[in-house]
Scaffold this motif. Structure first.
Motif, PDB file in Angstrom:
ATOM      1  N   PHE A  22       7.771  19.774 -18.171  1.00 27.51           N
ATOM      2  CA  PHE A  22       7.430  18.407 -17.797  1.00 27.51           C
ATOM      3  C   PHE A  22       8.400  17.431 -18.457  1.00 27.51           C
ATOM      4  O   PHE A  22       8.920  17.685 -19.536  1.00 27.51           O
ATOM      5  CB  PHE A  22       5.990  18.069 -18.197  1.00 27.51           C
ATOM      6  CG  PHE A  22       4.966  18.738 -17.336  1.00 27.51           C
ATOM      7  CD1 PHE A  22       4.556  18.157 -16.144  1.00 27.51           C
ATOM      8  CD2 PHE A  22       4.409  19.956 -17.710  1.00 27.51           C
ATOM      9  CE1 PHE A  22       3.606  18.777 -15.339  1.00 27.51           C
ATOM     10  CE2 PHE A  22       3.464  20.580 -16.919  1.00 27.51           C
ATOM     11  CZ  PHE A  22       3.061  19.987 -15.722  1.00 27.51           C
ATOM     12  N   GLY A  68       6.835  16.954 -13.017  1.00 24.15           N
ATOM     13  CA  GLY A  68       6.673  18.387 -13.224  1.00 24.15           C
ATOM     14  C   GLY A  68       8.012  19.087 -13.251  1.00 24.15           C
ATOM     15  O   GLY A  68       9.073  18.485 -13.008  1.00 24.15           O
ATOM     16  N   VAL A  74       3.933  13.377 -11.273  1.00 24.20           N
ATOM     17  CA  VAL A  74       2.527  13.735 -11.443  1.00 24.20           C
ATOM     18  C   VAL A  74       1.756  12.731 -12.295  1.00 24.20           C
ATOM     19  O   VAL A  74       0.551  12.860 -12.454  1.00 24.20           O
ATOM     20  CB  VAL A  74       2.374  15.157 -12.036  1.00 24.20           C
ATOM     21  CG1 VAL A  74       2.999  16.190 -11.105  1.00 24.20           C
ATOM     22  CG2 VAL A  74       2.959  15.246 -13.435  1.00 24.20           C
ATOM     23  N   ILE A  94      -2.809  10.348 -14.210  1.00 25.89           N
ATOM     24  CA  ILE A  94      -2.297  11.701 -14.018  1.00 25.89           C
ATOM     25  C   ILE A  94      -2.947  12.181 -12.722  1.00 25.89           C
ATOM     26  O   ILE A  94      -4.168  12.051 -12.553  1.00 25.89           O
ATOM     27  CB  ILE A  94      -2.683  12.652 -15.176  1.00 25.89           C
ATOM     28  CG1 ILE A  94      -2.200  12.116 -16.527  1.00 25.89           C
ATOM     29  CG2 ILE A  94      -2.169  14.066 -14.912  1.00 25.89           C
ATOM     30  CD1 ILE A  94      -0.704  12.020 -16.682  1.00 25.89           C
ATOM     31  N   THR A  97      -4.639  17.003  -9.626  1.00 25.20           N
ATOM     32  CA  THR A  97      -4.235  18.415  -9.676  1.00 25.20           C
ATOM     33  C   THR A  97      -3.583  18.796 -10.998  1.00 25.20           C
ATOM     34  O   THR A  97      -3.449  19.980 -11.298  1.00 25.20           O
ATOM     35  CB  THR A  97      -3.254  18.746  -8.541  1.00 25.20           C
ATOM     36  OG1 THR A  97      -2.102  17.907  -8.667  1.00 25.20           O
ATOM     37  CG2 THR A  97      -3.903  18.561  -7.185  1.00 25.20           C
ATOM     38  N   GLN A  98      -3.194  17.807 -11.796  1.00 26.56           N
ATOM     39  CA  GLN A  98      -2.511  18.072 -13.063  1.00 26.56           C
ATOM     40  C   GLN A  98      -3.349  17.694 -14.287  1.00 26.56           C
ATOM     41  O   GLN A  98      -2.891  17.858 -15.419  1.00 26.56           O
ATOM     42  CB  GLN A  98      -1.183  17.310 -13.106  1.00 26.56           C
ATOM     43  CG  GLN A  98      -0.220  17.709 -12.009  1.00 26.56           C
ATOM     44  CD  GLN A  98       0.210  19.150 -12.127  1.00 26.56           C
ATOM     45  OE1 GLN A  98       0.490  19.651 -13.216  1.00 26.56           O
ATOM     46  NE2 GLN A  98       0.272  19.861 -11.002  1.00 26.56           N
ATOM     47  N   GLN A  99      -4.550  17.206 -14.066  1.00 24.17           N
ATOM     48  CA  GLN A  99      -5.402  16.810 -15.187  1.00 24.17           C
ATOM     49  C   GLN A  99      -5.892  18.041 -15.946  1.00 24.17           C
ATOM     50  O   GLN A  99      -5.943  19.137 -15.403  1.00 24.17           O
ATOM     51  CB  GLN A  99      -6.570  15.964 -14.674  1.00 24.17           C
ATOM     52  CG  GLN A  99      -6.099  14.626 -14.154  1.00 24.17           C
ATOM     53  CD  GLN A  99      -7.210  13.779 -13.556  1.00 24.17           C
ATOM     54  OE1 GLN A  99      -8.394  14.128 -13.600  1.00 24.17           O
ATOM     55  NE2 GLN A  99      -6.839  12.646 -12.993  1.00 24.17           N
ATOM     56  N   LYS A 101      -4.400  19.265 -18.675  1.00 21.74           N
ATOM     57  CA  LYS A 101      -3.276  19.970 -19.292  1.00 21.74           C
ATOM     58  C   LYS A 101      -2.716  19.220 -20.496  1.00 21.74           C
ATOM     59  O   LYS A 101      -1.659  19.572 -21.006  1.00 21.74           O
ATOM     60  CB  LYS A 101      -2.150  20.162 -18.268  1.00 21.74           C
ATOM     61  CG  LYS A 101      -2.545  20.976 -17.059  1.00 21.74           C
ATOM     62  CD  LYS A 101      -1.401  21.083 -16.071  1.00 21.74           C
ATOM     63  CE  LYS A 101      -1.816  21.883 -14.837  1.00 21.74           C
ATOM     64  NZ  LYS A 101      -0.714  22.002 -13.868  1.00 21.74           N
ATOM     65  N   LEU A 103      -1.555  16.223 -20.377  1.00 23.05           N
ATOM     66  CA  LEU A 103      -0.456  15.356 -19.943  1.00 23.05           C
ATOM     67  C   LEU A 103      -0.739  13.877 -20.202  1.00 23.05           C
ATOM     68  O   LEU A 103       0.165  13.119 -20.540  1.00 23.05           O
ATOM     69  CB  LEU A 103      -0.146  15.584 -18.465  1.00 23.05           C
ATOM     70  CG  LEU A 103       0.385  16.974 -18.118  1.00 23.05           C
ATOM     71  CD1 LEU A 103       0.502  17.136 -16.602  1.00 23.05           C
ATOM     72  CD2 LEU A 103       1.717  17.241 -18.802  1.00 23.05           C
TER      73      LEU A 103
END
Length: 160
Positions: A22, A68, A74, A94, A97-99, A101, A103
């Motif tokens: 990332f 990403g 993202v 965020i 679909t990327q929550q 992690k 981020l």
């Protein structure tokens, strides 16, 4: 999370890499405005916002895109600031679909570490549901809410 910052003096753009591929960058030219507009228009804080207003906000703010390993955007954060005494954090997200992690936390760490956001007298934000996240970065309820006033028009985007 191994991080490596590229100095703004070297590239003109502040970039931070994470070991798992990332990347966060403050290069507004790299943003996918469709992703930013798409998220903001369905968010609770700016439903129906026009693309033109999103673009205007990008032009007049410090922006951070989170990408990403494939280069797709993202995440996003925007800071309205004079880079001297005041900043207002807004439009943080965020993609769903990327929550989960880490981020969002990483994005906040990078935003708050940015060289142009150091030594500020006041850093504000407004949130309906992320108080716990922002408390981790020193945010507290207003110490003197009686000193603050606002002009709030929650339906402004539906009229423009």
């Amino acid at each position: 999370m191994t991080q490596q910052a590229v100095s703004p003096a070297v590239s003109g753009v502040y970039v931070v890499h994470r070991q798992d591929g990332f990347v966060i960058s403050d290069d507004s030219a790299r943003l996918d405005v469709d992703v930013v507009h798409g998220y903001l228009t369905r968010s609770y804080w700016s439903p129906g916002i026009s693309r033109a207003l999103v673009e205007k906000g990008i032009r007049h703010s410090m922006v951070f895109g989170l990408y990403g390993a494939d280069g797709a955007q993202v995440g996003y954060a925007r800071v309205v600031t004079d880079r001297m005494s005041f900043a207002y954090l807004c439009d943080v997200f965020i993609l769903e679909t990327q929550q989960g992690k880490g981020l969002g936390k990483w994005l906040m760490e990078v935003v708050f570490a940015h060289p142009d956001l150091q030594g500020l007298r006041r850093f504000l934000l407004a949130t309906r549901d992320a108080h716990g996240l922002y408390a981790q970065y020193g945010f507290t309820p207003l110490k003197s809410p009686d000193r603050f006033m606002e002009r709030h028009d929650p339906d402004v985007y539906s009229r423009t």
